[in-house]
Motif scaffolding. Structure first.
Motif, PDB file in Angstrom:
ATOM      1  N   GLN A 195       0.740  -0.988   0.045  1.00 66.20           N
ATOM      2  CA  GLN A 195       0.010  -0.177   0.218  1.00 66.20           C
ATOM      3  C   GLN A 195       1.056   1.121  -0.067  1.00 66.20           C
ATOM      4  OE1 GLN A 195      -3.302  -0.195  -0.695  1.00 66.20           O
ATOM      5  NE2 GLN A 195      -3.614  -2.105  -0.408  1.00 66.20           N
ATOM      6  N   MET A 196       0.330   2.036  -1.191  1.00 70.69           N
ATOM      7  CA  MET A 196       1.288   3.697  -0.824  1.00 70.69           C
ATOM      8  C   MET A 196       0.799   4.436   0.392  1.00 70.69           C
ATOM      9  SD  MET A 196       2.890   3.524  -4.571  1.00 70.69           S
ATOM     10  CE  MET A 196       0.959   4.604  -5.697  1.00 70.69           C
ATOM     11  N   HIS A 197       1.239   4.912   0.827  1.00 65.71           N
ATOM     12  CA  HIS A 197       0.504   5.774   2.354  1.00 65.71           C
ATOM     13  C   HIS A 197       1.949   6.884   3.165  1.00 65.71           C
ATOM     14  CE1 HIS A 197       1.971   3.904   6.198  1.00 65.71           C
ATOM     15  NE2 HIS A 197       2.164   2.653   4.741  1.00 65.71           N
ATOM     16  N   ASP A 198       1.442   7.707   3.069  1.00 63.98           N
ATOM     17  CA  ASP A 198       2.267   8.881   3.471  1.00 63.98           C
ATOM     18  C   ASP A 198       3.560   9.134   2.256  1.00 63.98           C
ATOM     19  OD1 ASP A 198       2.854  10.933   5.261  1.00 63.98           O
ATOM     20  OD2 ASP A 198       3.953   9.896   6.690  1.00 63.98           O
ATOM     21  N   LEU A 199       3.452   9.115   1.028  1.00 63.63           N
ATOM     22  CA  LEU A 199       4.435   9.170   0.241  1.00 63.63           C
ATOM     23  C   LEU A 199       4.841  10.465   0.434  1.00 63.63           C
ATOM     24  CD1 LEU A 199       4.166   6.228  -2.568  1.00 63.63           C
ATOM     25  CD2 LEU A 199       5.547   6.105   0.284  1.00 63.63           C
ATOM     26  N   ALA A 200       6.159  11.106  -0.153  1.00 58.91           N
ATOM     27  CA  ALA A 200       6.472  12.566  -0.706  1.00 58.91           C
ATOM     28  C   ALA A 200       6.538  12.584  -1.546  1.00 58.91           C
ATOM     29  CB  ALA A 200       7.500  12.576   0.193  1.00 58.91           C
ATOM     30  N   ARG A 201       7.077  11.239  -2.681  1.00 57.23           N
ATOM     31  CA  ARG A 201       6.690  11.118  -4.145  1.00 57.23           C
ATOM     32  C   ARG A 201       7.377   9.567  -4.434  1.00 57.23           C
ATOM     33  NH1 ARG A 201      11.656  13.727  -2.243  1.00 57.23           N
ATOM     34  NH2 ARG A 201      13.712  13.059  -3.506  1.00 57.23           N
ATOM     35  N   VAL A 202       6.867  10.220  -5.684  1.00 55.71           N
ATOM     36  CA  VAL A 202       7.658   8.565  -6.650  1.00 55.71           C
ATOM     37  C   VAL A 202       8.560   9.188  -7.721  1.00 55.71           C
ATOM     38  CG1 VAL A 202       6.750   6.862  -7.782  1.00 55.71           C
ATOM     39  CG2 VAL A 202       5.739   7.761  -5.996  1.00 55.71           C
ATOM     40  N   GLU A 203       9.363   8.628  -7.995  1.00 57.99           N
ATOM     41  CA  GLU A 203      10.445   9.009  -9.244  1.00 57.99           C
ATOM     42  C   GLU A 203      10.780   7.554 -10.165  1.00 57.99           C
ATOM     43  OE1 GLU A 203      13.155  11.869  -6.584  1.00 57.99           O
ATOM     44  OE2 GLU A 203      14.160  10.279  -7.867  1.00 57.99           O
ATOM     45  N   ASP A 210     -11.868   7.411   3.702  1.00 61.62           N
ATOM     46  CA  ASP A 210     -12.942   7.363   2.317  1.00 61.62           C
ATOM     47  C   ASP A 210     -13.846   6.031   2.929  1.00 61.62           C
ATOM     48  OD1 ASP A 210     -10.886   8.878   0.873  1.00 61.62           O
ATOM     49  OD2 ASP A 210      -9.606   7.198   0.009  1.00 61.62           O
ATOM     50  N   TYR A 211     -15.256   6.618   2.205  1.00 55.12           N
ATOM     51  CA  TYR A 211     -15.768   4.913   2.144  1.00 55.12           C
ATOM     52  C   TYR A 211     -17.057   5.417   0.283  1.00 55.12           C
ATOM     53  CZ  TYR A 211     -20.614   2.870   2.808  1.00 55.12           C
ATOM     54  OH  TYR A 211     -21.306   1.676   3.456  1.00 55.12           O
ATOM     55  N   GLY A 212     -16.607   4.570  -0.243  1.00 57.74           N
ATOM     56  CA  GLY A 212     -16.893   4.153  -1.029  1.00 57.74           C
ATOM     57  C   GLY A 212     -18.293   3.324  -1.620  1.00 57.74           C
ATOM     58  N   ARG A 213     -18.133   2.426  -2.970  1.00 61.49           N
ATOM     59  CA  ARG A 213     -18.655   1.508  -3.172  1.00 61.49           C
ATOM     60  C   ARG A 213     -18.360   0.584  -2.629  1.00 61.49           C
ATOM     61  NH1 ARG A 213     -19.788  -0.292  -9.903  1.00 61.49           N
ATOM     62  NH2 ARG A 213     -22.112  -1.627  -9.854  1.00 61.49           N
ATOM     63  N   TYR A 214     -18.863  -0.945  -2.904  1.00 57.43           N
ATOM     64  CA  TYR A 214     -18.778  -2.159  -2.315  1.00 57.43           C
ATOM     65  C   TYR A 214     -18.294  -2.287  -0.920  1.00 57.43           C
ATOM     66  CZ  TYR A 214     -18.800  -2.868  -7.460  1.00 57.43           C
ATOM     67  OH  TYR A 214     -18.846  -2.671  -8.572  1.00 57.43           O
ATOM     68  N   GLU A 215     -18.841  -1.390  -0.536  1.00 52.52           N
ATOM     69  CA  GLU A 215     -18.905  -1.437   1.185  1.00 52.52           C
ATOM     70  C   GLU A 215     -17.113  -0.757   1.396  1.00 52.52           C
ATOM     71  OE1 GLU A 215     -21.331  -0.978   3.535  1.00 52.52           O
ATOM     72  OE2 GLU A 215     -22.941  -1.175   1.895  1.00 52.52           O
ATOM     73  N   HIS A 216     -16.662   0.152   0.996  1.00 50.21           N
ATOM     74  CA  HIS A 216     -15.410  -0.183   0.563  1.00 50.21           C
ATOM     75  C   HIS A 216     -15.063   1.103   1.757  1.00 50.21           C
ATOM     76  CE1 HIS A 216     -11.121   1.010  -0.413  1.00 50.21           C
ATOM     77  NE2 HIS A 216     -11.664   2.432  -0.073  1.00 50.21           N
ATOM     78  N   ALA A 217     -14.491   1.145   3.585  1.00 48.71           N
ATOM     79  CA  ALA A 217     -14.034   1.502   3.626  1.00 48.71           C
ATOM     80  C   ALA A 217     -12.261   1.804   3.899  1.00 48.71           C
ATOM     81  CB  ALA A 217     -14.672   1.493   5.409  1.00 48.71           C
ATOM     82  N   SER A 218     -11.964   3.027   4.430  1.00 48.76           N
ATOM     83  CA  SER A 218     -10.044   2.934   4.835  1.00 48.76           C
ATOM     84  C   SER A 218      -9.670   4.199   4.616  1.00 48.76           C
ATOM     85  CB  SER A 218      -9.403   2.966   3.118  1.00 48.76           C
ATOM     86  OG  SER A 218      -9.462   4.450   3.155  1.00 48.76           O
ATOM     87  N   GLY A 219      -9.034   4.062   5.478  1.00 49.55           N
ATOM     88  CA  GLY A 219      -8.194   4.891   7.003  1.00 49.55           C
ATOM     89  C   GLY A 219      -6.991   4.863   7.172  1.00 49.55           C
ATOM     90  N   GLN A 220      -6.579   6.675   6.917  1.00 48.37           N
ATOM     91  CA  GLN A 220      -5.011   6.264   6.701  1.00 48.37           C
ATOM     92  C   GLN A 220      -4.828   7.614   7.453  1.00 48.37           C
ATOM     93  OE1 GLN A 220      -2.492   7.503   3.159  1.00 48.37           O
ATOM     94  NE2 GLN A 220      -4.160   7.437   1.667  1.00 48.37           N
ATOM     95  N   ARG A 245      -5.764   1.164   6.829  1.00 50.87           N
ATOM     96  CA  ARG A 245      -6.334   0.438   6.383  1.00 50.87           C
ATOM     97  C   ARG A 245      -7.253   0.557   6.526  1.00 50.87           C
ATOM     98  NH1 ARG A 245      -6.186  -3.062  11.366  1.00 50.87           N
ATOM     99  NH2 ARG A 245      -8.792  -4.758  11.406  1.00 50.87           N
ATOM    100  N   ILE A 246      -7.844  -0.683   5.415  1.00 48.92           N
ATOM    101  CA  ILE A 246      -8.557  -0.941   4.590  1.00 48.92           C
ATOM    102  C   ILE A 246      -9.182  -1.794   4.415  1.00 48.92           C
ATOM    103  CG2 ILE A 246      -8.784  -0.746   1.787  1.00 48.92           C
ATOM    104  CD1 ILE A 246      -6.466   0.493   0.810  1.00 48.92           C
ATOM    105  N   ARG A 247     -10.762  -1.811   4.377  1.00 47.53           N
ATOM    106  CA  ARG A 247     -11.966  -2.903   5.205  1.00 47.53           C
ATOM    107  C   ARG A 247     -12.718  -2.315   3.277  1.00 47.53           C
ATOM    108  NH1 ARG A 247      -8.535  -4.461   6.748  1.00 47.53           N
ATOM    109  NH2 ARG A 247      -7.935  -5.815   9.125  1.00 47.53           N
ATOM    110  N   ALA A 279      -8.890  -6.472   2.994  1.00 42.48           N
ATOM    111  CA  ALA A 279      -8.373  -6.606   4.059  1.00 42.48           C
ATOM    112  C   ALA A 279      -6.864  -6.236   4.409  1.00 42.48           C
ATOM    113  CB  ALA A 279      -9.066  -7.608   4.895  1.00 42.48           C
ATOM    114  N   SER A 280      -6.569  -5.015   4.112  1.00 36.26           N
ATOM    115  CA  SER A 280      -5.580  -4.574   4.617  1.00 36.26           C
ATOM    116  C   SER A 280      -4.967  -3.445   5.340  1.00 36.26           C
ATOM    117  CB  SER A 280      -5.061  -4.390   2.943  1.00 36.26           C
ATOM    118  OG  SER A 280      -5.112  -3.004   2.274  1.00 36.26           O
TER     119      SER A 280
END
Length: 716
Positions: free
Chosen positions: A129-137, A174-184, A203-205, A224-225
């Motif tokens: 999972q890509m979280h709290d990144l400054a950048r991607v090169e 975040d909350y979206g389709r297919y009961e997608h809920a995530s928090g970072q 955390r993604i559920r 579930a990650s």
């Protein structure tokens, strides 16, 4: 090679137009683009000072575009394609047509993947999972003279946000389709004088799936990650900086169903719903990963510094899928993998006024253990193997890599800079306890005695380049570089122990030229590059081995190919609040010689569309003194291409398609909060992300349907 003239004409026209705009530019006070800082040459530099084709995405762009995994960044990077080889698992990174479409965990990717300067040895480690990144090169072309491991395709660097001295914190829900809920969220700040820390968690559920298993009636696609990272940065003196990075993750998500027209079953006949398929087992993955790195930077003398990077990573993976997509036990796969790696890198850097050099040494060791099993009791009797219920393979691979590298830059005149680099690599691999087995009546029977083979190789590669800055706000560059990727062993099952002999190294000779122009008084940035590759002894993954159960996949050196192409990237701020970003990639790939049956000379490389486009249009405007509104549309286009070219199956060709996404929201001018609505794949396009041939036909993986939701960003 019809694309060549189109590509060269478009890129030269864009570059020439850039010079004309520069001469006619009108003042654009307040519209200047923000300076982009990259570390592509192992030190912080302005993007326009680096004579390398680089695409950089900032942390803010990654969040706004909802790029959650490495596979997502290809949508906004010309000539980069990342596709999961097995359902939603095992990413294959292809840069400018160079990649390795292999699901085995023991083979290194063709593109080097780095997280905070630590190389990841296995494609099984690339679904993080890509979280709290400054950048991607994304660096395109061979990069061995600056990076710990040499590769042929390029390098992708993921750089995390560093601890801050001042207290900061933030969260995204975040909350979206297919009961997608995530928090970072993250929290960062000084713990004591000279010591700062940062902790981030995601955390993604997702409790509903976008697919339906017609065998059980249940939905598939639940997520579930969890991922986390803790950083401690200690600066005991002005000249010494030490960063400890401890991280981990866990993923217990569903493995997506494959869609297949199984010739041994009529269950799928007439069912054209691409999100409806079958499975007689619960498809799932269980991934646990953890690791740490310790990076020390010591500026021990004027213009001289020493960098040490010590790192350890571990991953355990259990993957279950139903490759036959029926209620039968024809090809139900169970993959049990363990990967452990250690690496140590040392770099000595000299930053002078006219001369820069970086000398480095690298050591890496990795250990891969694999046991794969296919339950096929309903298929094996049809193929003449009566009395058996399962077959599989097992092996262990231990690898050691040692490298010395030198990178130099000489400012020969105020406008000419010469770059030269050299690399020596020595790699050894031991492939042991390798065998294929059959299981019948609960008894496991090896087909042949366990195999032990060894592979070793040393190689010298390098780079020579020249940069010219004689035109105002312009960098012109050209380079010749050579990269190589060591050989190894195929990790798939085989009925012939001779197939477990090592395949050999591949090499790539790259010719490249490009330009980076700052135009319209800083409100426009235009980057263009053209390249030509001679790709020799290419390592190819495909259905190249015959067996009693049909065609088996493996890796071999299949021959040589040529790759030509180019990229154009444009960033423009025409008026205050409006930002436009466009990208185009062009590719022409051709196999010029083949030594393997089924791989035809003149055919193209897999995962190499001739044309790919991407773009982002974003507008932000004030609603009041304390509120602003924000709207964004982004897209990407991919030309038709082949997933597999062995015997050139039409079933493995994918038509061209467009994907459109959008986001709109309001927020506090102070940055304290933002509320957004978002949608992905707004046109609900049906497109395949992979086609993989097996004994039961062509298994198709399909991209996600339309999704939508709401996001809340909070910041302190």
């Amino acid at each position: 090679m019809q694309v060549n003239s189109r590509m060269i004409g478009a890129i030269l026209a864009a570059t020439t137009a850039g010079f004309q705009y520069q001469l006619a530019a009108q003042p654009a006070s307040g519209l200047q683009l923000e300076e982009v800082i990259v570390t592509a040459q192992k030190r912080e530099q302005s993007f326009n000072e680096v004579g390398i084709a680089v695409t950089a995405l900032s942390g803010d762009e990654i969040k706004a575009l909802r790029l959650n995994q490495p596979v997502d960044i290809a949508a906004q990077t010309p000539n980069l394609r990342i596709n999961n080889v097995v359902a939603n698992s095992i990413p294959n990174v292809t840069i400018r047509g160079i990649g390795l479409n292999d699901y085995a965990t023991n083979n290194n990717p063709a593109a080097g993947i780095y997280i905070d300067e630590v190389y990841l040895v296995s494609p099984a480690m690339l679904s993080f999972q890509m979280h709290d990144l400054a950048r991607v090169e994304v660096l395109k072309g061979p990069q061995g003279t600056l990076f710990g491991r040499n590769t042929t395709a390029g390098a992708v660097n993921f750089i995390a946000n560093r601890p801050s001295e001042e207290f900061t914190a933030g969260a995204t829900l975040d909350y979206g389709r297919y009961e997608h809920a995530s928090g970072q969220g993250f929290v960062s700040g000084e713990l004591m004088p000279g010591l700062a820390g940062r902790l981030s968690v995601q955390r993604i559920r997702q409790s509903e799936g976008h697919q339906t298993n017609r065998v059980t009636g249940e939905d598939v696609g639940r997520v579930a990650s969890t991922a986390w990272r803790a950083l401690l940065q200690w600066q005991p003196t002005e000249s010494l900086d030490i960063l400890l990075n401890v991280h981990g993750g866990k993923d217990d998500s569903d493995i997506h169903l494959v869609k297949i027209d199984n010739p041994f079953s009529a269950e799928d006949d007439g069912d054209r719903d691409v999100f409806r398929s079958g499975s007689s087992v619960a498809t799932l993955q269980q991934i646990d990963s953890e690791g740490f790195s310790l990076t020390a930077n010591w500026a021990f003398a004027d213009a001289l510094s020493l960098t040490s990077i010590s790192a350890w990573e571990e991953l355990d993976r259990f993957h279950v899928e139903d490759r036959d997509a029926t209620s039968l036990a024809q090809l139900d796969g169970y993959f049990d993998n363990a990967v452990e790696q250690f690496s140590q890198e040392l770099r000595l850097t000299y930053l002078g006024d006219e001369l820069v050099w970086i000398a480095g040494a690298f050591y890496g060791n990795d250990d891969v253990k694999t046991r794969d099993r296919f339950d096929a009791g309903d298929l094996l009797p049809l193929l003449g193997l009566d009395g058996f219920a399962s077959l599989g393979n097992e092996y262990r691979q231990d690898s050691d890599s040692i490298a010395l590298f030198l990178h130099t830059e000489w400012q020969a005149t105020p406008v000419w800079r010469l770059t030269a680099g050299l690399r020596y690599t020595d790699e050894e691999k031991t492939f042991a306890d390798a065998f294929t087995y059959l299981i019948g009546d609960g008894i496991e029977a090896p087909l042949f005695p366990s195999v032990r083979n060894e592979y070793s190789n040393d190689d010298v590669s390098g780079k020579f380049g020249v940069d010219y800055t004689g035109f105002e706000d312009t960098l012109l560059y050209a380079s010749i570089s050579r990269g190589f990727k060591s050989g190894g062993f195929q990790g798939q099952l085989t009925f012939n122990p001779a197939d477990l002999q090592p395949f050999q190294e591949e090499s790539l000779l790259a010719y490249e030229a490009g330009a980076k122009l700052t135009l319209l008084d800083g409100s426009m940035q235009l980057n263009a590059s053209i390249f030509c590759y001679d790709y020799e002894d290419m390592q190819f993954y495909g259905g190249i081995f015959d067996s009693p159960v049909g065609t088996l996949f493996g890796i071999a050196n299949v021959g040589d190919s040529e790759v030509t192409g180019g990229e154009i990237e444009l960033a423009w701020r025409p008026v205050q609040g409006l930002d436009l970003r466009l990208g185009m990639g062009l590719l022409d790939t051709e196999i010029t010689s083949s030594v393997v049956g089924g791989v035809v000379e003149g055919s193209e490389l897999p995962n190499s569309p001739e044309l790919n486009l991407n773009g982002v249009l974003r507008y932000q405007w004030p609603l009041s003194s304390g509120l602003y509104a924000d709207a964004m549309v982004d897209f990407n286009y991919q030309d038709d291409m082949a997933f597999d070219i062995v015997r050139q199956p039409l079933e493995a060709r994918e038509d061209s398609y467009w994907l459109w996404n959008a986001r709109a929201g309001i927020g506090a001018a102070s940055g304290a909060w933002t509320l957004s609505l978002w949608g992905k794949n707004l046109s609900d396009e049906r497109y395949r992300t992979q086609v993989l041939f097996s004994s039961v036909g062509f298994g198709e993986s399909w991209g996600m349907p339309r999704t939508y939701g709401v996001s809340l960003d909070l910041s302190i």
